[in-house]
Scaffold this motif. Sequence first.
Motif, PDB file in Angstrom:
ATOM      1  N   LEU A 221       0.829  -1.206   0.000  1.00  0.00           N
ATOM      2  CA  LEU A 221       0.000   0.000   0.000  1.00  0.00           C
ATOM      3  C   LEU A 221       0.864   1.257   0.000  1.00  0.00           C
ATOM      4  CD1 LEU A 221      -2.832  -1.024   2.489  1.00  0.00           C
ATOM      5  CD2 LEU A 221      -3.010  -0.758   0.008  1.00  0.00           C
ATOM      6  N   ALA A 222       1.933   1.229   0.785  1.00  0.00           N
ATOM      7  CA  ALA A 222       2.856   2.368   0.822  1.00  0.00           C
ATOM      8  C   ALA A 222       3.552   2.541  -0.523  1.00  0.00           C
ATOM      9  CB  ALA A 222       3.886   2.176   1.936  1.00  0.00           C
ATOM     10  N   ASP A 223       3.988   1.423  -1.112  1.00  0.00           N
ATOM     11  CA  ASP A 223       4.726   1.489  -2.371  1.00  0.00           C
ATOM     12  C   ASP A 223       3.824   1.794  -3.559  1.00  0.00           C
ATOM     13  OD1 ASP A 223       6.999   0.986  -0.963  1.00  0.00           O
ATOM     14  OD2 ASP A 223       7.317  -1.052  -1.698  1.00  0.00           O
ATOM     15  N   LEU A 224       2.546   1.401  -3.479  1.00  0.00           N
ATOM     16  CA  LEU A 224       1.612   1.784  -4.539  1.00  0.00           C
ATOM     17  C   LEU A 224       1.433   3.299  -4.562  1.00  0.00           C
ATOM     18  CD1 LEU A 224      -1.239  -0.902  -4.266  1.00  0.00           C
ATOM     19  CD2 LEU A 224       0.324  -0.585  -6.185  1.00  0.00           C
ATOM     20  N   THR A 225       1.370   3.893  -3.367  1.00  0.00           N
ATOM     21  CA  THR A 225       1.208   5.339  -3.266  1.00  0.00           C
ATOM     22  C   THR A 225       2.439   6.079  -3.751  1.00  0.00           C
ATOM     23  OG1 THR A 225      -0.313   5.083  -1.399  1.00  0.00           O
ATOM     24  CG2 THR A 225       0.699   7.243  -1.686  1.00  0.00           C
ATOM     25  N   SER A 226       3.601   5.549  -3.396  1.00  0.00           N
ATOM     26  CA  SER A 226       4.857   6.220  -3.768  1.00  0.00           C
ATOM     27  C   SER A 226       5.294   5.890  -5.191  1.00  0.00           C
ATOM     28  CB  SER A 226       5.972   5.830  -2.790  1.00  0.00           C
ATOM     29  OG  SER A 226       6.296   4.451  -2.924  1.00  0.00           O
ATOM     30  N   GLY A 227       4.645   4.892  -5.799  1.00  0.00           N
ATOM     31  CA  GLY A 227       5.009   4.520  -7.159  1.00  0.00           C
ATOM     32  C   GLY A 227       6.086   3.463  -7.243  1.00  0.00           C
TER      33      GLY A 227
END
Length: 370
Positions: A221-227
Amino acid sequence: MENKSNIVDWETITNFVTDVFKAYGVPEEDAKICADVLTESDKRGIESHGVNRLKPIYLDRIRAGIQNPVTEFEIVKETPTTAVVDGHNGMGQVIGFKSMTMAIEKAKKYGMGMVAVRNSTHYGIAGYYATMATKAGCIGITGTNARPSIAPTFGVENMLGTNPLTFGMPTDEEFPFVLDCATSITQRGRIEYYSRIGKPTPAGMVIGRDGKTMTDSDQILADLTSGHAALSPLGGVGEELAGYKGYGYATVVEILSAALQQGKFLKALTGIGKNGEKEPINLGHFFMAIDAEAFMGLEEFRKTCGDILRELRASEKAPGHDRIYTAGEKEYDVWMQRKDSGVPVNAAVQKEMVKLRDELGLIQYHFPFE
């Protein structure tokens, strides 16, 4: 077997969600629509888009000032069979309900109707709006773009949203045919659900920038947001399992959610400003209604549709399986199981409900899990 102490009856949960939305400034009639969309998701067993999203998706966004509790539904352009709507970042459920209502009204008068929407917010389960059409004797089609999540085939950067392409068909059975699914292998909401219950995401659904699969739900979820992570399109990574098909359908939804209404698309939908601040996501949707009566008749359509589905379910079963399903059937089965009891609420959502009740002074509510 569901724990009965975790089940909240439908009247209580619907009234509670309505009252919470009202407390956040949503007008009563709009609050009822929003509550109906959320609880309908739980009625169908789609917990990823149900009451568990009340606070983190809708209330938190209202509180952050990136979603407006009062919906300004502006008709930008209209013809007898089409319309373009600007939702001004109001409540997506209200925008969706009013838009599909318009599409149905046009279809009933002219055979077909389509409404394209810009500057909206998350509208809940797409199947809700497709089912609105089936109840009116129409074929319903809807889709929405979303925050960038899916990597294109041969890519690792999250570019497309999970972009559901959803169809509803009236049948002569107790339930319509409703195909409501993302154009990715899974959707962000499912990973949010995994995160909330402390479960890893199955391997193969998400890839990192290094092209390797990821399973840590919180990190995803964190990495989806940060790309730094992306969902795989339907079919999976590369061409061998036809991931290009999911990629292609996701692109169709992106175009129909942006080009007709001149709305935002792809990386413009992150919801994150230049300095990392939260900003409106400005989603686009489209809604189509086709009146079956305008062809060879509604009852004829319903029967033929039902015949097709019954033949599919009656076909030869694979070893170890005694049942074949058609789209919408499992959801109907869940409703049959839950209609006389209520919605099961997990521990995390229980805490949120109690906190919301206490903060908002909704002292008339007492929940069975307390």
